[in-house]
Scaffold this active site. Structure first.
Site, PDB file in Angstrom:
ATOM      1  N   ARG A   1       0.812  -1.202   0.000  1.00 53.50           N
ATOM      2  CA  ARG A   1       0.000   0.000   0.000  1.00 53.50           C
ATOM      3  C   ARG A   1       0.854   1.264   0.000  1.00 53.50           C
ATOM      4  NH1 ARG A   1      -4.732   0.016   1.778  1.00 53.50           N
ATOM      5  NH2 ARG A   1      -4.457  -1.475   3.472  1.00 53.50           N
ATOM      6  N   TYR A   2       1.932   1.211   0.766  1.00 57.11           N
ATOM      7  CA  TYR A   2       2.797   2.380   0.911  1.00 57.11           C
ATOM      8  C   TYR A   2       3.970   2.252  -0.058  1.00 57.11           C
ATOM      9  CZ  TYR A   2       0.256   2.933   5.328  1.00 57.11           C
ATOM     10  OH  TYR A   2      -0.711   3.081   6.290  1.00 57.11           O
TER      11      TYR A   2
ATOM     12  N   ARG B   1       7.295   0.046   1.602  1.00 57.05           N
ATOM     13  CA  ARG B   1       7.214  -1.078   2.537  1.00 57.05           C
ATOM     14  C   ARG B   1       5.996  -1.944   2.255  1.00 57.05           C
ATOM     15  NH1 ARG B   1       5.634   3.649   4.337  1.00 57.05           N
ATOM     16  NH2 ARG B   1       4.190   3.947   6.073  1.00 57.05           N
TER      17      ARG B   1
ATOM     18  N   CYS C   1      -3.060 -18.013  14.703  1.00 59.32           N
ATOM     19  CA  CYS C   1      -2.540 -17.294  15.864  1.00 59.32           C
ATOM     20  C   CYS C   1      -2.585 -18.224  17.078  1.00 59.32           C
ATOM     21  CB  CYS C   1      -3.396 -16.075  16.162  1.00 59.32           C
ATOM     22  SG  CYS C   1      -3.365 -14.817  14.881  1.00 59.32           S
TER      23      CYS C   1
ATOM     24  N   CYS D   1      -8.199 -12.778  18.697  1.00 60.01           N
ATOM     25  CA  CYS D   1      -8.792 -11.544  19.213  1.00 60.01           C
ATOM     26  C   CYS D   1     -10.147 -11.395  18.525  1.00 60.01           C
ATOM     27  CB  CYS D   1      -7.928 -10.334  18.850  1.00 60.01           C
ATOM     28  SG  CYS D   1      -6.194 -10.510  19.288  1.00 60.01           S
TER      29      CYS D   1
ATOM     30  N   CYS E   1     -10.485  -9.021  15.454  1.00 60.01           N
ATOM     31  CA  CYS E   1      -9.413  -9.167  14.462  1.00 60.01           C
ATOM     32  C   CYS E   1      -9.745  -8.449  13.158  1.00 60.01           C
ATOM     33  CB  CYS E   1      -9.183 -10.638  14.175  1.00 60.01           C
ATOM     34  SG  CYS E   1      -7.940 -10.912  12.886  1.00 60.01           S
TER      35      CYS E   1
ATOM     36  N   ARG F   1      -8.388  -8.961  10.413  1.00 62.22           N
ATOM     37  CA  ARG F   1      -8.315  -9.915   9.304  1.00 62.22           C
ATOM     38  C   ARG F   1      -9.143 -11.163   9.566  1.00 62.22           C
ATOM     39  NH1 ARG F   1      -2.735  -8.648   9.426  1.00 62.22           N
ATOM     40  NH2 ARG F   1      -2.983  -6.583   8.528  1.00 62.22           N
TER      41      ARG F   1
ATOM     42  N   ASP G   1     -10.917  -0.937  13.635  1.00 55.93           N
ATOM     43  CA  ASP G   1     -11.331  -1.021  12.233  1.00 55.93           C
ATOM     44  C   ASP G   1     -12.804  -1.434  12.175  1.00 55.93           C
ATOM     45  OD1 ASP G   1      -8.805  -0.360  11.223  1.00 55.93           O
ATOM     46  OD2 ASP G   1      -8.122  -2.436  11.378  1.00 55.93           O
TER      47      ASP G   1
ATOM     48  N   ASP H   1      -7.031   3.629  10.568  1.00 55.13           N
ATOM     49  CA  ASP H   1      -6.716   3.027   9.276  1.00 55.13           C
ATOM     50  C   ASP H   1      -7.917   3.356   8.392  1.00 55.13           C
ATOM     51  OD1 ASP H   1      -5.321   1.496   7.355  1.00 55.13           O
ATOM     52  OD2 ASP H   1      -4.596   0.171   8.947  1.00 55.13           O
TER      53      ASP H   1
ATOM     54  N   LYS I   1      -2.889   4.266   7.231  1.00 55.35           N
ATOM     55  CA  LYS I   1      -3.011   4.823   8.584  1.00 55.35           C
ATOM     56  C   LYS I   1      -2.958   6.341   8.549  1.00 55.35           C
ATOM     57  CE  LYS I   1      -0.593   0.833  10.495  1.00 55.35           C
ATOM     58  NZ  LYS I   1      -0.299   0.190   9.185  1.00 55.35           N
TER      59      LYS I   1
HETATM   60  C1  LIG Z   1       0.471  -0.760   9.040  1.00 56.78           C
HETATM   61  C2  LIG Z   1       0.946  -1.158   7.720  1.00 56.78           C
HETATM   62  C3  LIG Z   1       2.287  -0.998   7.355  1.00 56.78           C
HETATM   63  C4  LIG Z   1       3.309  -0.422   8.293  1.00 56.78           C
HETATM   64  O1  LIG Z   1       3.052   0.914   8.576  1.00 56.78           O
HETATM   65  P1  LIG Z   1       4.043   1.783   9.491  1.00 56.78           P
HETATM   66  O2  LIG Z   1       3.335   3.081   9.684  1.00 56.78           O
HETATM   67  O3  LIG Z   1       5.334   1.906   8.734  1.00 56.78           O
HETATM   68  O4  LIG Z   1       4.235   1.017  10.768  1.00 56.78           O
HETATM   69  C5  LIG Z   1       2.644  -1.370   6.083  1.00 56.78           C
HETATM   70  N1  LIG Z   1       1.737  -1.846   5.195  1.00 56.78           N
HETATM   71  C6  LIG Z   1       0.449  -1.979   5.513  1.00 56.78           C
HETATM   72  C7  LIG Z   1      -0.500  -2.484   4.493  1.00 56.78           C
HETATM   73  C8  LIG Z   1       0.002  -1.649   6.787  1.00 56.78           C
HETATM   74  O5  LIG Z   1      -1.298  -1.800   7.100  1.00 56.78           O
END
Ligand SMILES: *Cc1c(COP(=O)(O)O)cnc(C)c1O
Length: 392
Positions: free
Chosen positions: A126-127, A130, A139, A143, A146, A148, A307, A344, A351
């Site tokens: 998404r980002y 990363r 798990c 929870c 959850c 997911r 969420d 989120d 986020k």
């Molecule tokens: C939370 C998350 C991350 C990590 O986010 P940070 O703000 O760097 O901790 C990376 N990818 C996805 C899809 C996430 O939901």
């Protein structure tokens, strides 16, 4: 068996087992074995009722959980339940309730829009730099809220079909990715060797600078954090870990020692809490939680707004309440103790930080701010000084 009267002193690090595990006798060796803990998880209504008098809401919830998100509770975590209190904050997190079948129009099966951001099955990108790598759907305990639950625990309609080889190939080809977050499910449910294969494979990709693991195993199953696991993990640095603690009572002596073993292996620890009604939505609980986390060398990282998962409205806290909690911490206690409150964004926006308003007014001349006590201050805009000089 009754808990001792000091049970509610959540400020201390206590041990809760195996003494309170009613029913059969358990040797300390068994109790301290993560294999025993996993084998003896509470997964059925009959097992649950051996230990606990359920409310009607819980009883019906447990019966229905088999088709949505499975119930599983490690004996270690189960022992933290105050059996005399139907509103126990530990109980609310892991025992299903009938309210899980009530679905509001805003709720979704995939509230963070992850499925639509998967270039390969099991990898969420998404980002820009990363990725989130969903390595398992299991798990140690589940929870009830959850995010997911659509794929986790193996009883819902959808299945997590992680394609490891395709994920590794994607990461090899995508040089912009420098950070891989292993999550699931819970990656620490894997054996040391299975987890090491993944870490080893990721470390062969030179542009991956940073690895992290999201896990609630240190909390649900501290016995899993063995010296062997720790010495394996330390070979893959820089490796960070995000744990998930919601209530101070979860930080038992066993959990503290497990967290210390991870820290001593050079793994920086962060905590991600979820804001939950009746669990941690009051300032005293939150303050105690973040202080205990610092004593365990864990930095509170995120506080998540819940969420919009289907059947979670009974645990929802208004955003204004979350902001009020952060306001009650910021300035009043150690800066390291204050997590970033985030939502989120529903549908897949990632986020988004949510903060109390400390900036009251922003003009060309300066910024009007307030501090934690509510006193106001003005910070002049450096550019206005520059502009005056130009007038000469
Ligand atoms: C939370 C998350 C991350 C990590 O986010 P940070 O703000 O760097 O901790 C990376 N990818 C996805 C899809 C996430 O939901």
């Amino acid at each position: 068996m009754q808990h001792p009267p000091e049970f509610d002193l959540d400020k201390t690090f206590r041990t809760h087992g195996p003494g309170y595990w009613s029913g059969r006798s358990v040797t300390p060796e068994d109790w301290n074995s993560h294999i025993w803990q996993l084998k003896n998880r509470i997964t059925s209504l009959a097992q649950l009722e051996e230990h606990l008098v359920l409310t009607q809401e819980e009883r019906s919830g447990v019966i229905l959980s088999g088709t949505k998100l499975a119930m599983a509770i490690t004996p270690h975590f189960f022992n933290l339940i105050d059996r005399d209190n139907p509103d126990c904050p530990i109980r609310r997190q892991v025992i299903p309730r009938i309210e899980e079948t009530l679905v509001s129009p805003y709720e979704m099966t995939d509230p963070c829009g992850e499925d639509s951001h998967m270039p390969v099955p099991g990898l969420v990108h998404r980002y820009p730099d990363r990725v989130l790598f969903l390595v398992t759907d299991r798990c140690a305990s589940y929870c009830r809220y959850c995010t997911r639950s659509r794929v986790v625990s193996g009883v819902g309609d959808q299945e997590l079909e992680t394609d490891y080889e395709a994920a590794f190939r994607y990461l090899e080809q995508h040089h912009e990715v420098r950070d891989v977050l292993l999550s699931g499910g819970d990656p620490l449910i894997f054996s040391d060797s299975k987890l090491e294969k993944i870490l080893e494979r990721l470390r062969r990709i030179p542009h991956l600078e940073f690895l992290r693991i999201g896990s609630r195993v240190p909390v649900f199953l501290p016995q899993r954090i063995t010296p062997e696991l720790c010495s394996m993990l330390r070979r893959y640095h820089p490796l960070f870990m995000s744990v998930h603690v919601n209530h101070p009572r979860e930080l038992t002596l066993e959990v503290k020692e497990a967290l210390e073993r991870l820290s001593d292996s050079g793994i920086p620890l962060g905590n991600q809490s979820v804001l939950l009604k009746g669990v941690n939505d009051d300032l005293d609980t939150m303050r105690t939680l973040v202080h205990k986390l610092l004593m365990c060398r864990v930095r509170p990282y995120y506080l998540y707004q819940l969420d919009l998962i289907r059947g979670s409205s009974h645990l929802e806290v208004p955003v204004a309440e979350g902001i009020r909690l952060i306001e009650g911490l910021r300035g009043h206690t150690t800066g390291y103790a204050v997590p970033q409150y985030v939502i989120d964004a529903p549908g897949g926006g990632g986020k988004v930080p949510v903060n109390p308003d400390y900036v009251l007014k922003k003009t060309a001349e300066g910024t009007l701010i307030r501090n934690f006590e509510g006193r106001t201050f003005e910070y002049p805009e450096p550019s206005t000084i520059g502009a005056e000089l130009l007038d000469y």
